[in-house]
Design a protein around this motif. Structure first.
Motif, mmCIF file in Angstrom:
data_model
loop_
_atom_site.group_PDB
_atom_site.id
_atom_site.type_symbol
_atom_site.label_atom_id
_atom_site.label_comp_id
_atom_site.label_asym_id
_atom_site.label_seq_id
_atom_site.Cartn_x
_atom_site.Cartn_y
_atom_site.Cartn_z
ATOM 1 N N GLU A 159 0.749 -1.199 0.110
ATOM 2 C CA GLU A 159 -0.125 -0.043 -0.195
ATOM 3 C C GLU A 159 0.780 1.202 -0.003
ATOM 4 O O GLU A 159 0.648 2.425 -0.467
ATOM 5 C CB GLU A 159 -0.934 -0.094 1.219
ATOM 6 C CG GLU A 159 -1.868 -1.310 1.181
ATOM 7 C CD GLU A 159 -2.914 -1.335 0.035
ATOM 8 O OE1 GLU A 159 -2.939 -0.028 -0.578
ATOM 9 O OE2 GLU A 159 -3.671 -2.065 -0.104
ATOM 10 N N THR A 160 2.072 1.293 0.813
ATOM 11 C CA THR A 160 2.745 2.357 0.736
ATOM 12 C C THR A 160 3.460 2.433 -0.463
ATOM 13 O O THR A 160 3.579 3.873 -1.038
ATOM 14 C CB THR A 160 4.077 1.977 1.726
ATOM 15 O OG1 THR A 160 3.314 1.845 3.042
ATOM 16 C CG2 THR A 160 5.005 3.346 1.775
ATOM 17 N N ASP A 161 3.989 1.846 -1.351
ATOM 18 C CA ASP A 161 4.409 1.609 -2.904
ATOM 19 C C ASP A 161 3.237 2.532 -3.530
ATOM 20 O O ASP A 161 3.603 3.066 -4.552
ATOM 21 C CB ASP A 161 4.944 0.255 -3.324
ATOM 22 C CG ASP A 161 6.285 -0.253 -2.493
ATOM 23 O OD1 ASP A 161 6.722 0.598 -1.869
ATOM 24 O OD2 ASP A 161 6.301 -1.182 -2.714
ATOM 25 N N ARG A 162 2.358 1.927 -3.615
ATOM 26 C CA ARG A 162 1.039 2.482 -4.369
ATOM 27 C C ARG A 162 0.904 3.871 -4.198
ATOM 28 O O ARG A 162 0.719 4.541 -5.153
ATOM 29 C CB ARG A 162 -0.224 1.714 -3.961
ATOM 30 C CG ARG A 162 -0.283 0.118 -4.675
ATOM 31 C CD ARG A 162 -1.784 -0.349 -5.206
ATOM 32 N NE ARG A 162 -1.647 -1.571 -5.537
ATOM 33 C CZ ARG A 162 -2.159 -2.769 -5.059
ATOM 34 N NH1 ARG A 162 -2.412 -2.726 -3.729
ATOM 35 N NH2 ARG A 162 -1.996 -3.763 -5.695
ATOM 36 N N MET A 163 0.773 4.266 -2.862
ATOM 37 C CA MET A 163 0.641 5.625 -2.602
ATOM 38 C C MET A 163 1.949 6.462 -3.141
ATOM 39 O O MET A 163 1.604 7.654 -3.468
ATOM 40 C CB MET A 163 0.349 5.703 -0.902
ATOM 41 C CG MET A 163 -1.150 5.419 -0.728
ATOM 42 S SD MET A 163 -1.625 5.811 0.943
ATOM 43 C CE MET A 163 -0.280 4.713 1.863
ATOM 44 N N ALA A 164 2.881 5.881 -2.829
ATOM 45 C CA ALA A 164 4.272 6.537 -3.521
ATOM 46 C C ALA A 164 4.158 6.786 -5.122
ATOM 47 O O ALA A 164 4.186 7.954 -5.302
ATOM 48 C CB ALA A 164 5.500 5.755 -3.158
ATOM 49 N N ARG A 165 3.801 5.850 -5.661
ATOM 50 C CA ARG A 165 3.367 5.838 -7.228
ATOM 51 C C ARG A 165 2.298 6.901 -7.528
ATOM 52 O O ARG A 165 2.360 7.548 -8.439
ATOM 53 C CB ARG A 165 2.948 4.733 -7.680
ATOM 54 C CG ARG A 165 4.225 3.472 -7.870
ATOM 55 C CD ARG A 165 3.978 2.553 -8.735
ATOM 56 N NE ARG A 165 2.783 1.515 -8.091
ATOM 57 C CZ ARG A 165 3.104 0.687 -7.567
ATOM 58 N NH1 ARG A 165 4.194 0.036 -7.091
ATOM 59 N NH2 ARG A 165 2.014 -0.173 -7.002
ATOM 60 N N LEU A 166 1.252 6.982 -6.857
ATOM 61 C CA LEU A 166 0.139 7.915 -6.921
ATOM 62 C C LEU A 166 0.818 9.473 -6.815
ATOM 63 O O LEU A 166 0.371 10.193 -7.539
ATOM 64 C CB LEU A 166 -0.872 7.738 -6.021
ATOM 65 C CG LEU A 166 -2.104 8.797 -5.805
ATOM 66 C CD1 LEU A 166 -2.703 8.762 -7.317
ATOM 67 C CD2 LEU A 166 -3.308 8.479 -4.695
#
Length: 342
Positions: A159-166
């Motif tokens: 989830e942290t990686d996804r938010m970083a990509r966002l």
């Protein structure tokens, strides 16, 4: 003084008659262009002047020659006035069209901002709530089983990686919209960029048994900034894989025609509703629920709602264009860029 008042009254009467007729004509012209109204108004004005001159001339017993000279003079002034009025009306109409287009663009931008805020709020709220719940469970030692603890840690990282990509996508989009994007243009072989993008997308495609295919020939060299071009190709491939059902196919091919070099990504998503085609590259647009991606791990999808907007911004920054249309069983995205050597 009495003669002047009589002349004024005679001229006013004649001009008033023409003005009344002109008012009726303008009323009949409602709904016509600004140019037509301006020309009609000037025509009424000139006609009123001519009528007043004729009436006054007759009252003053001017000779036919003198009256003819006066009318010729008024006619010359009328021609100039009507020509200037026509030009002014054209410019006024063009300005009105431009102002209307500017208002529409402003409304679209404002609506896009509201949609983006709503979309980001929605796509951040769910993963943040999940992160908080998992963190509290770990902190309170509600979860103690090693396997479950490891799974919680893995999901927190995902989830942290996804938010970083966002956040990265939002930053990239802000650079594009602010005109702060600086491209280092060079001759870039499309085959190399596509090969790297396919390698990066392969794990995502393999997880859903989606076949990635690439044409053997026809790969031109284009004038582009390689990092931005790689992002364009990567976003298109990820978008195609996300929307293609399991066991589907995504194919990449390229070529060159008389106008430009082109790169096409074709998927087997089943097609896009015609009403959505023109909005597909808008910020945060997702279309119908059937085409909304559902990530397996929950939370925000990679580049969801922003990926195609970034593609359009980067392609247009290169002086190219991107388009999409339906094909048998799916859709086809085509990017056109300037070929090297031109």
């Amino acid at each position: 003084m009495g003669d002047l008042l009589l002349i004024f009254a005679a001229a006013l009467g004649a001009a008033s008659g023409v003005g009344a007729a002109g008012a009726l004509a303008l009323r009949a012209l409602r709904g016509r262009s600004v140019t037509v109204h301006v020309v009609a108004l000037l025509t009424v004005t000139v006609a009123a002047v001519v009528a007043g001159v004729v009436v006054v001339a007759e009252a003053m017993f001017l000779s036919a020659h003198d009256l003819e000279v006066v009318l010729i003079t008024v006619s010359a002034a009328a021609v100039v006035s009507l020509a200037m009025g026509w030009l002014f009306g054209r410019r006024l109409a063009a300005a009105a069209v431009w102002a209307d287009q500017a208002r529409q663009r402003e409304r679209r931008v404002e609506q896009g901002r509201r949609d983006l805020v709503a979309w980001v709020s929605h796509d951040l709220r769910t993963p943040l709530a999940g992160l908080r719940a998992m963190a509290e469970a770990l902190e309170d030692r509600v979860v103690r089983d090693p396997a479950t603890v490891a799974e919680y840690h893995r999901r927190i990282r995902v989830e942290t990686d996804r938010m970083a990509r966002l956040v990265d996508d939002l930053f990239e989009l802000s650079r594009i919209n602010a005109g702060a994007l600086r491209l280092s243009l060079a001759a870039v072989p499309l085959r190399d960029v596509v090969s790297d993008a396919l390698a990066g997308t392969a794990p995502l495609a393999a997880a859903r048994r989606i076949r990635l295919e690439a044409a053997e020939q026809g790969w031109p060299t284009v004038v582009a900034s390689e990092p931005e071009l790689a992002r364009v190709v990567g976003n298109l491939l990820v978008n195609a894989v996300r929307y293609t059902p399991d066991d589907g196919t995504v194919r990449v091919e390229s070529g060159r025609d008389a106008e430009s070099a082109w790169l096409a990504v074709t998927d087997t998503c089943g097609g896009i509703p015609e009403r959505d085609l023109s909005r597909l590259f808008e910020v945060a647009f997702r279309g119908e629920p059937a085409r909304t991606p559902r990530p397996r791990d929950g939370g925000a999808a990679p580049s969801g709602g922003l990926g195609l907007a970034i593609v359009r911004g980067l392609v247009e920054a290169h002086g190219g264009r991107v388009e999409v249309h339906n094909v048998a069983g799916g859709c086809r995205f085509v990017v056109r860029l300037r070929p090297a050597g031109t």
